[in-house]
Motif scaffolding. Sequence first.
Motif, mmCIF file in Angstrom:
data_model
loop_
_atom_site.group_PDB
_atom_site.id
_atom_site.type_symbol
_atom_site.label_atom_id
_atom_site.label_comp_id
_atom_site.label_asym_id
_atom_site.label_seq_id
_atom_site.Cartn_x
_atom_site.Cartn_y
_atom_site.Cartn_z
ATOM 1 N N THR A 174 -28.080 -8.002 0.069
ATOM 2 C CA THR A 174 -26.740 -8.362 0.584
ATOM 3 C C THR A 174 -25.693 -8.750 -0.691
ATOM 4 N N LEU A 175 -24.965 -7.933 -1.000
ATOM 5 C CA LEU A 175 -23.939 -8.320 -2.198
ATOM 6 C C LEU A 175 -22.544 -8.629 -1.766
ATOM 7 N N LEU A 176 -21.935 -9.755 -2.004
ATOM 8 C CA LEU A 176 -20.518 -10.348 -1.593
ATOM 9 C C LEU A 176 -19.738 -9.850 -2.980
ATOM 10 N N PRO A 177 -18.754 -8.857 -2.886
ATOM 11 C CA PRO A 177 -17.749 -8.822 -3.928
ATOM 12 C C PRO A 177 -16.835 -9.902 -4.133
ATOM 13 N N SER A 178 -16.697 -10.363 -5.148
ATOM 14 C CA SER A 178 -15.945 -11.318 -5.669
ATOM 15 C C SER A 178 -14.578 -10.970 -6.534
ATOM 16 N N LYS A 179 -14.549 -9.604 -6.867
ATOM 17 C CA LYS A 179 -13.639 -9.100 -7.688
ATOM 18 C C LYS A 179 -13.534 -7.630 -7.697
ATOM 19 N N ILE A 180 -12.331 -6.960 -7.259
ATOM 20 C CA ILE A 180 -12.408 -5.349 -7.303
ATOM 21 C C ILE A 180 -11.197 -4.993 -7.817
ATOM 22 N N LYS A 181 -11.273 -3.903 -8.531
ATOM 23 C CA LYS A 181 -10.297 -3.190 -9.282
ATOM 24 C C LYS A 181 -10.478 -1.775 -9.083
ATOM 25 N N ARG A 182 -9.278 -0.940 -8.916
ATOM 26 C CA ARG A 182 -9.364 0.292 -8.844
ATOM 27 C C ARG A 182 -8.335 1.127 -9.720
ATOM 28 N N LYS A 183 -9.099 2.520 -10.175
ATOM 29 C CA LYS A 183 -8.164 3.295 -11.040
ATOM 30 C C LYS A 183 -8.391 4.825 -10.508
ATOM 31 N N HIS A 184 -7.244 5.275 -10.625
ATOM 32 C CA HIS A 184 -7.129 6.835 -10.174
ATOM 33 C C HIS A 184 -6.959 7.566 -11.288
ATOM 34 N N HIS A 185 -7.724 8.617 -11.482
ATOM 35 C CA HIS A 185 -7.596 9.579 -12.673
ATOM 36 C C HIS A 185 -7.271 10.900 -11.962
ATOM 37 N N ILE A 216 -11.658 8.374 -8.344
ATOM 38 C CA ILE A 216 -11.277 7.108 -8.219
ATOM 39 C C ILE A 216 -12.453 6.168 -8.604
ATOM 40 N N ASP A 217 -12.185 5.274 -9.775
ATOM 41 C CA ASP A 217 -13.104 4.736 -10.241
ATOM 42 C C ASP A 217 -12.866 3.204 -9.626
ATOM 43 N N ILE A 218 -13.906 2.544 -9.062
ATOM 44 C CA ILE A 218 -13.829 1.204 -8.375
ATOM 45 C C ILE A 218 -14.973 0.347 -9.138
ATOM 46 N N TYR A 219 -14.262 -0.674 -9.568
ATOM 47 C CA TYR A 219 -15.193 -1.843 -10.406
ATOM 48 C C TYR A 219 -15.492 -3.008 -9.581
ATOM 49 N N VAL A 220 -16.632 -3.383 -9.195
ATOM 50 C CA VAL A 220 -17.033 -4.409 -8.546
ATOM 51 C C VAL A 220 -17.914 -5.546 -9.265
ATOM 52 N N ASP A 221 -17.244 -6.735 -8.972
ATOM 53 C CA ASP A 221 -18.058 -7.853 -9.661
ATOM 54 C C ASP A 221 -18.490 -8.569 -8.387
ATOM 55 N N GLY A 222 -19.814 -8.992 -8.138
ATOM 56 C CA GLY A 222 -20.215 -9.596 -7.062
ATOM 57 C C GLY A 222 -21.193 -10.523 -7.115
ATOM 58 N N GLU A 223 -21.687 -11.066 -6.069
ATOM 59 C CA GLU A 223 -22.903 -12.315 -6.100
ATOM 60 C C GLU A 223 -23.661 -11.875 -5.152
ATOM 61 N N VAL A 261 -15.397 9.370 -5.488
ATOM 62 C CA VAL A 261 -15.392 7.929 -5.629
ATOM 63 C C VAL A 261 -16.554 7.648 -6.585
ATOM 64 N N ARG A 262 -16.324 6.756 -7.702
ATOM 65 C CA ARG A 262 -17.316 6.121 -8.536
ATOM 66 C C ARG A 262 -17.064 4.750 -8.408
ATOM 67 N N TYR A 263 -18.462 3.937 -8.356
ATOM 68 C CA TYR A 263 -18.688 2.755 -8.340
ATOM 69 C C TYR A 263 -19.265 2.277 -9.531
ATOM 70 N N HIS A 264 -18.686 1.118 -10.047
ATOM 71 C CA HIS A 264 -19.204 0.398 -11.244
ATOM 72 C C HIS A 264 -19.515 -1.018 -10.899
ATOM 73 N N VAL A 265 -20.806 -1.360 -10.698
ATOM 74 C CA VAL A 265 -21.074 -2.650 -10.023
ATOM 75 C C VAL A 265 -21.630 -3.553 -11.138
ATOM 76 N N SER A 266 -21.298 -4.892 -11.094
ATOM 77 C CA SER A 266 -21.664 -5.778 -11.962
ATOM 78 C C SER A 266 -22.243 -7.042 -11.152
ATOM 79 N N ILE A 267 -23.643 -7.478 -11.070
ATOM 80 C CA ILE A 267 -23.910 -8.778 -10.454
ATOM 81 C C ILE A 267 -23.830 -9.868 -11.381
ATOM 82 N N LYS A 268 -22.875 -10.813 -10.925
ATOM 83 C CA LYS A 268 -22.488 -11.796 -11.963
ATOM 84 C C LYS A 268 -23.255 -13.043 -11.488
ATOM 85 N N ARG A 269 -23.840 -13.380 -10.183
ATOM 86 C CA ARG A 269 -24.442 -14.601 -9.651
ATOM 87 C C ARG A 269 -25.633 -14.081 -9.009
ATOM 88 N N VAL A 270 -26.696 -14.590 -8.929
ATOM 89 C CA VAL A 270 -27.784 -14.466 -7.986
ATOM 90 C C VAL A 270 -28.351 -15.468 -7.237
#
Length: 449
Positions: free
Chosen positions: A329-340, A352-359, A435-444
């Motif tokens: 279970t990942l909780l997004p803390s920050k989301i950015k979106r870009k259209h190409h 559509i690129d969606i950048y997700v930072d989550g914990e 739609v493309r996702y770019h996920v980064s886990i910042k906190r565990v």
Amino acid sequence: MVKKTCRLASLKRRRQRPSCKAATLNNIFAALRRALKNSPEKLRAGAPKTRNLKLTAASNRQRRCRSIKAKPLFFSLLLLLCLVIISGCWDERDLEKRAMVVAIGIDKGKKYPLKVSVEIPLPKNLGNGSGSNQSQGGGKSYKVISTEANSLAQALVDLQWKAEQTLFFGDLRELILSEPLVKKPFPSLFDAFSRMAVIRKSQIWPMIIKGESAEKFLKTFTPPEEQIPKIYLRGMILSDENIQYIPKNTLANVVMDRINSTKEPFMLVIKQVNKSNVKIVGIGAFKGGSNTHLAGFLNIYDMAQWQRAALEEDAGEMFVPLAKGKQMTLLPSKIKRKHHISFHDHQLKDVIDIYVDGEVIETTPKIDLKNIKKRNAAEKRVEYVMEKRSDRMVHKLQRFNSDILDIRTMVRSYYPSMYNKIDWKTAFKQADITVRYHVSIKRVGLETS
């Protein structure tokens, strides 16, 4: 030589001549010197001038006294005038003599096109506190009255004839529409709500009731936590909006999206589970511009993917199966979106690129995410699952031909020349949207051995 000497002499004479300003100042200083040389006796000799000054001073004092005496009269008249103007009680109406409409339900009628129902609280039957729909005397704390008519305006007039008090729509909060009603275009319905000045459109939540009529929902939904059911429903929607579980949408947004030629409106969809429980099951996507009608539904999982791609909202937790019997279970803390956006032979393509930072909130069973390789593998798995769910959401919207992703708006804003060349009746349906996702886990979180 003679001419030069004459010219020099004339210049010297000009420099020696005092200017007009200098001459005036010299005269003033000379007069002051003479006045200072005069003795006090000579000054007293100017009696007539002093007498005139005394007379003018006396007349000024009299004028001041008259103005002082006139000020109280002026202010008293001004106060009386203000009291006449600002008195707002001449047309007052007691709150207990008004019927406060808190919700409106609209269905398809049997004899006429519309069946309109309104929910009205009964102040005399309200108990001392919440937690019961019955008052101390045993009566209901609200009532529902209904009528059928050709238009909304006519229905409201008929309802006024049935109501014992004056209907007041300033406290209206919920607009509930039945599914069969919105499946077909009904322009006059939105037209009437957009013209009524007493309705606060930014404070009304339009909803579609699924599986039953709006009249039945107004009559049967009675949560025990609140005496007035629609206040309970309003609180539930507001709390979910604040944590971004559901998108924020009001009647004002629906009316503006319907007017805008590049936008398509959407509404929340609710379903009554039993008499005391209701749940949000997704959103309804509309199409048709001025002939707006319901095109299809997105469930809550598709709605979450749509929120991230269209509104740049976190939309709550991501539940991702990692392997057999494992889930994270990942909780997004920050989301950015870009259209190409690009075009190929007048065909629209949008990545559509969606950048997700989550914990990480939970892993079942435990996974060692401190290990870089395992963390990277978990991120890739989240990206894969979210992209598959987003593809399913996009295919649904293209099947509905409802562009609630606002791609058409972006094309008109950034590519106006191409916007006029594209046939938008089929462009969104045939577009290549990824739609493309770019996920980064910042906190565990904290982990124990």
